[in-house]
Structures are given as C-alpha cells and as structure tokens.
Design an enzyme around this catalytic site. Sequence first.
Site, PDB file in Angstrom:
ATOM      1  N   HIS A   9     -13.331   2.436   8.692  1.00  0.00           N
ATOM      2  CA  HIS A   9     -12.786   0.961   7.873  1.00  0.00           C
ATOM      3  C   HIS A   9     -13.186   0.699   6.739  1.00  0.00           C
ATOM      4  CE1 HIS A   9      -9.647  -2.103   9.585  1.00  0.00           C
ATOM      5  NE2 HIS A   9      -9.686  -2.134   8.327  1.00  0.00           N
ATOM      6  N   GLN A  10     -13.382   1.743   5.839  1.00  0.00           N
ATOM      7  CA  GLN A  10     -13.753   1.391   4.435  1.00  0.00           C
ATOM      8  C   GLN A  10     -12.753   1.547   3.489  1.00  0.00           C
ATOM      9  OE1 GLN A  10     -16.432   5.115   4.270  1.00  0.00           O
ATOM     10  NE2 GLN A  10     -15.636   5.220   2.276  1.00  0.00           N
ATOM     11  N   ALA A  11     -11.337   1.834   3.813  1.00  0.00           N
ATOM     12  CA  ALA A  11     -10.341   2.089   2.845  1.00  0.00           C
ATOM     13  C   ALA A  11     -10.315   0.825   1.765  1.00  0.00           C
ATOM     14  CB  ALA A  11      -9.059   2.343   3.439  1.00  0.00           C
TER      15      ALA A  11
ATOM     16  N   ASP B 111      -9.141   6.139   8.953  1.00  0.00           N
ATOM     17  CA  ASP B 111     -10.084   5.127   8.452  1.00  0.00           C
ATOM     18  C   ASP B 111     -10.212   3.909   9.581  1.00  0.00           C
ATOM     19  OD1 ASP B 111     -11.698   3.799   6.477  1.00  0.00           O
ATOM     20  OD2 ASP B 111     -10.014   2.439   6.334  1.00  0.00           O
TER      21      ASP B 111
ATOM     22  N   GLU C 286     -12.205   0.536  17.561  1.00  0.00           N
ATOM     23  CA  GLU C 286     -13.195   0.620  16.668  1.00  0.00           C
ATOM     24  C   GLU C 286     -14.170  -0.690  16.701  1.00  0.00           C
ATOM     25  OE1 GLU C 286     -10.508   0.326  13.318  1.00  0.00           O
ATOM     26  OE2 GLU C 286     -11.541  -1.527  12.609  1.00  0.00           O
TER      27      GLU C 286
ATOM     28  N   ILE D 148       0.818  -1.213   0.087  1.00  0.00           N
ATOM     29  CA  ILE D 148       0.035   0.058  -0.116  1.00  0.00           C
ATOM     30  C   ILE D 148       0.906   1.280  -0.232  1.00  0.00           C
ATOM     31  CG2 ILE D 148      -1.795   1.104   1.179  1.00  0.00           C
ATOM     32  CD1 ILE D 148      -2.784  -1.577   2.628  1.00  0.00           C
TER      33      ILE D 148
ATOM     34  N   SER E  24      -4.257   2.499   8.681  1.00  0.00           N
ATOM     35  CA  SER E  24      -3.548   1.101   8.752  1.00  0.00           C
ATOM     36  C   SER E  24      -4.152   0.325   9.819  1.00  0.00           C
ATOM     37  CB  SER E  24      -2.054   1.256   9.329  1.00  0.00           C
ATOM     38  OG  SER E  24      -1.279   0.150   9.031  1.00  0.00           O
ATOM     39  N   ARG E  25      -3.892   0.761  11.116  1.00  0.00           N
ATOM     40  CA  ARG E  25      -4.585   0.083  12.528  1.00  0.00           C
ATOM     41  C   ARG E  25      -4.445   1.049  13.483  1.00  0.00           C
ATOM     42  NH1 ARG E  25      -6.235  -3.103   9.309  1.00  0.00           N
ATOM     43  NH2 ARG E  25      -5.978  -5.430   9.420  1.00  0.00           N
TER      44      ARG E  25
END
Length: 330
Positions: free
Chosen positions: A295-297, A258, A263, A155, A233-234
């Site tokens: 979290h839609q990347a 994201d 989450e 990425i 990423s996280r």
Amino acid sequence: MKISMYSTKPWVRQSFAPLAEKHGAQFTWLEPRLEISTADLAIGNNVVCAFVNDQIDASVMERLKQQGIRLVALRCAGYNNIDLNAASRLGIGVVRVPAYSPYAVAEHALGLMLCLNRKFHRSWARLREGNFSLDGLLGFDMRGKTVGVVGTGRIGQVLCTMLRGLGCKVLAYDIAPDAALAATGVEYATLDRLYRESDIISLHCPLTKDTVHMVGAKALAIMKPGVMLINTSRGPLIDTRAVIRSLKSGAVGYLGLDVYKEEQGLFFEDRTNQVIQDDVFVRLQTFPNVLITAHQAFFTKEAVDNIAETTMENIKEFLETGACKNLVSA
Ligand code: NAD
C-alpha cells in the site's frame, strides 16, 4: 483543535507536525490503529485523524462519541473502513482527502506493469548472485497492447493518458463514462468486453458492495490467457483464492498488487522477526510472476504534503463552520 492521530508513522509526524502552529493544532501521536480496543486513547481531544486500515465501525463511533469526538478526519481518499450511518446517527462528521496526487497512484500502477513485464525484480535479484543469464526474463512491447482500465476517475484518467503515450490501446469501463476522456482516444466498453480483450487490466474503482470480488472466478474465466492484473485500488476487489488458482494454471500470467484483502494485519509494520500466519499471502509470494507492494502507491512527497495540508484545512473548516467541502455522507 485537539487531534488524536492514530496509526502514526514517522512520515505522518514529519508531514503534519510542521502545520501545528499555522492551524493552532495540538496533536496526540498514537502509533496503534484505531479500533475498539484503542478508541479510548482519543480521550481529551475533539478530532480523530485516521488512515486506510483503521477500523471505524459503529462500536468505535459510539466510543468516540462518548469521548467527545466531533470529527473523524481521514487522511486518505477511500472511506470503506468507516460506518457512515453510525457517524450520521451520532452526529460525528467524517471528512476525507478526495484527491492528493492521482499521479502518484497512476505512476505506481504503471511501475508495477513495467516491472512485471520486464522483470526488474528478478534481474535485480539475479545480478546480486552473479547470474547474468537472460533466461526467463523475456518481456513484451507495451506499444500496441490493449490495456483495460476499470474506473476512470482521477487516477484511472491519469493512467489512461500515460498508457496512450506508450502507444497502448486503452479500453475503459466506468459506471459514469467521461466524454472528455473518450475524446482523447480512450474507448469505453462493457466490463465483459474489457475483460475479454485486454492484455493488461488495472483496477481504479472504489470498494463498494458492487465491486467486491469483481475479479473472481467468473471474470477470470473470460480473460485472455496470460492476462496481467494490476490492483492499486482496494484488496477486496479481487478474490485472491480464485486468482491463485488462475496463477497456478497459467491463465493469469502476471499479478501486481499494492493492496491486499487482508492487509490490515500485515501492511505498514516491520514484521521481519515474525512468522507470517496468512497462508494465502505467503502462497502469493511464491509465484515468480507476482509482485506485491505494501500500500505504497500514494507514497510520494507531493502526495503526503497534500494529504497533510488538506486534512488540516478540512478539520479547521469543519470545526469553524460545522460543514466542509470534503464531508463524506452515507
Ligand atoms: P475517483 O472517485 O476519482 O474515481 C473512481 C471512479 O470509479 C469514478 O469514475 C466512479 O464512477 C468509478 N466507479 C464507481 N463504481 C464503479 C463500478 N462499480 N465499476 C466501475 N467504475 C466505478 O477515485 P480515485 O481518486 O481515482 O481513486 C480510485 C481508488 O483508488 C480509490 O477508491 C481508492 O480505493 C484507491 N486508492 C488507492 C491508493 C493507494 O495508495 N493504493 C491511493 C489512493 C486511492
């Protein structure tokens, strides 16, 4: 192959169901997340298919073993939510989808940068109220800005290429620098230098014990005033409370997320009728210069199709041979 599909959403079903016949698969669609209280739902199947926020710790692994589960197939790249030592002790295989579309995530990271910079989210909301003022919407040219990319794997590399196309200077940091990427004009630097010199910093390394809170008070103190931070990423890579302090002082000028540390209790569900109990998350949303996506990347048609296809191939390969090229080990 009999597969318990945890954290099932309509899009999961739509992408996996058409593959059932081709792979001789029988799916049990389960909406709940996989955790200790839902592990028994896997009974009668030999494979569990899980996603990013399923919590597969040692106690869940033991319960899955009792149910006769041979394989946990992750339909994602990251595997920080799995106890791999427990899996190996119990003889349960773990497979993942290492790459499905680095473009999807890199494009989303770039989208967050451009939106925060040019404030599309604010102008969209304003226009709907009949407010056509430009006050507060001033952006900056991306050309000539220094962007720090932390983690130059699949990425990170795609993002570096896109940023070079925009005329940015790209500084990179990775524990394993890539010579071919450096040859394209991306400059590897120490993490300290990247933090000090970047106008925008984007995180693309995995969540490990070394990367937890890599953006914390110490790192924030040396960043350029008004820096833009992007995390696709996280969540735990960022110390959220420390970033909130820096947003309040203006030291951080923009934040695009994201992913979010907590989450698991929020993302992927419609919570329209609930009172959000996470005060840190709610505080983040009060800043005009913070943009959060849930979290839609990864979420493009191409990526979702690749995830489904690779997951099914992983399961087939493992069940037929006991091995798999996408096996994850401790
Ligand atoms: P990758 O494995 O191809 O690349 C990760 C890179 O990080 C590697 O080059 C590795 O050397 C580097 N790295 C490891 N430890 C590091 C450290 N301590 N400091 C700096 N660099 C380090 O992974 P990828 O496919 O590029 O994905 C990157 C991350 O993006 C994943 O780990 C995952 O957490 C996240 N991700 C998020 C989404 C989303 O939808 N938001 C989707 C896919 C992946």
